[in-house]
Structures are given as C-alpha cells and as structure tokens.
Design a protein around this motif. Sequence first.
Motif, mmCIF file in Angstrom:
data_model
loop_
_atom_site.group_PDB
_atom_site.id
_atom_site.type_symbol
_atom_site.label_atom_id
_atom_site.label_comp_id
_atom_site.label_asym_id
_atom_site.label_seq_id
_atom_site.Cartn_x
_atom_site.Cartn_y
_atom_site.Cartn_z
ATOM 1 N N ARG A 84 -55.132 -12.508 -31.927
ATOM 2 C CA ARG A 84 -54.781 -12.305 -30.172
ATOM 3 C C ARG A 84 -55.865 -12.877 -29.733
ATOM 4 N NH1 ARG A 84 -54.083 -6.709 -28.829
ATOM 5 N NH2 ARG A 84 -52.859 -6.650 -30.880
ATOM 6 N N ARG A 104 -54.723 -8.513 -36.417
ATOM 7 C CA ARG A 104 -53.835 -8.815 -35.256
ATOM 8 C C ARG A 104 -54.526 -8.898 -33.937
ATOM 9 N NH1 ARG A 104 -48.135 -7.904 -35.038
ATOM 10 N NH2 ARG A 104 -47.425 -7.212 -36.899
ATOM 11 N N SER A 105 -55.673 -8.168 -33.938
ATOM 12 C CA SER A 105 -56.417 -8.074 -32.919
ATOM 13 C C SER A 105 -57.447 -9.344 -32.970
ATOM 14 C CB SER A 105 -57.435 -7.024 -32.793
ATOM 15 O OG SER A 105 -58.322 -7.064 -31.709
#
Length: 133
Positions: free
Chosen positions: A55, A51-52
């Motif tokens: 992002r 997810r990081s």
Amino acid sequence: MSDAPPSPLMNITNELARERNRAAAERTLNAWSRICLGLIGFGVAYEQVTRSLRRHAASAAIIANPNPTLVGLGFVGMGLLLLGLALVQHRLTLNALEQQGNVLLSIKTLNHWAVVAIVLAGIAGLGVTLVLP
C-alpha cells in the motif's frame, strides 16, 4: 481421615512415575502450542506487513511476492494442523498412561509428520523472507 496404609494394589513409586509422565506430556503439549502459535502469528503478521508495504510502496514491482494472503493462510493452516497433531499425540499419551499395564502407544508416526511439517514451514518461511527485498 484414616491413617490406614495404602492398599497393596497401589504402588506409590508407580503413581509418582505416572504423575511425572503426565506432567511431561503437559509440557510437551505446551511446547507444541508455542510453536503453533508462532506459526499462526507469523502467517498473520506476514500478510499484514506485506499488504502495508504494498500500500505504501511507490510501485508494486518492489515486492515480488505473488499473494500475501495465500502465504499467510498457509502458515496459519500449518499451525492449526500441527496443533491438531499435538492434541492427538497428547490424548494418545494420556490414554496410554491410564491403561493398567501402562504400555505406551507408538506415536512415532505422528512425530515424524510433525517434524516434516515444521521443516517445510521453516523452508517456506525462509523462501518468503528471501523474496522480500
């Protein structure tokens, strides 16, 4: 405290052997717990890292993994399933040790399923690792 000798029904050698077997069962459960915690931790970390990266990536096409939440939940679920199998195996072993005849119950089926699950988790982990650039 009395200094009476142990009753003839209690054999010191057998009791020491049972205690060693109980300790071995505890060590086995601890080893399974470490494996399961590793799988659960990998699942959570993989989901958070992916997810990081998504992002902060310039384009979402850099990371081709379909859904990090499903992969993470898969590893967490595998860890929980294996932990359940380990607890069942531990309980069966302790029940067998508590029986008067000390006849060990067959736990080979549980061991086979656990090994298959770990191998599948390893293959899935390898596949997930290869998907990342």
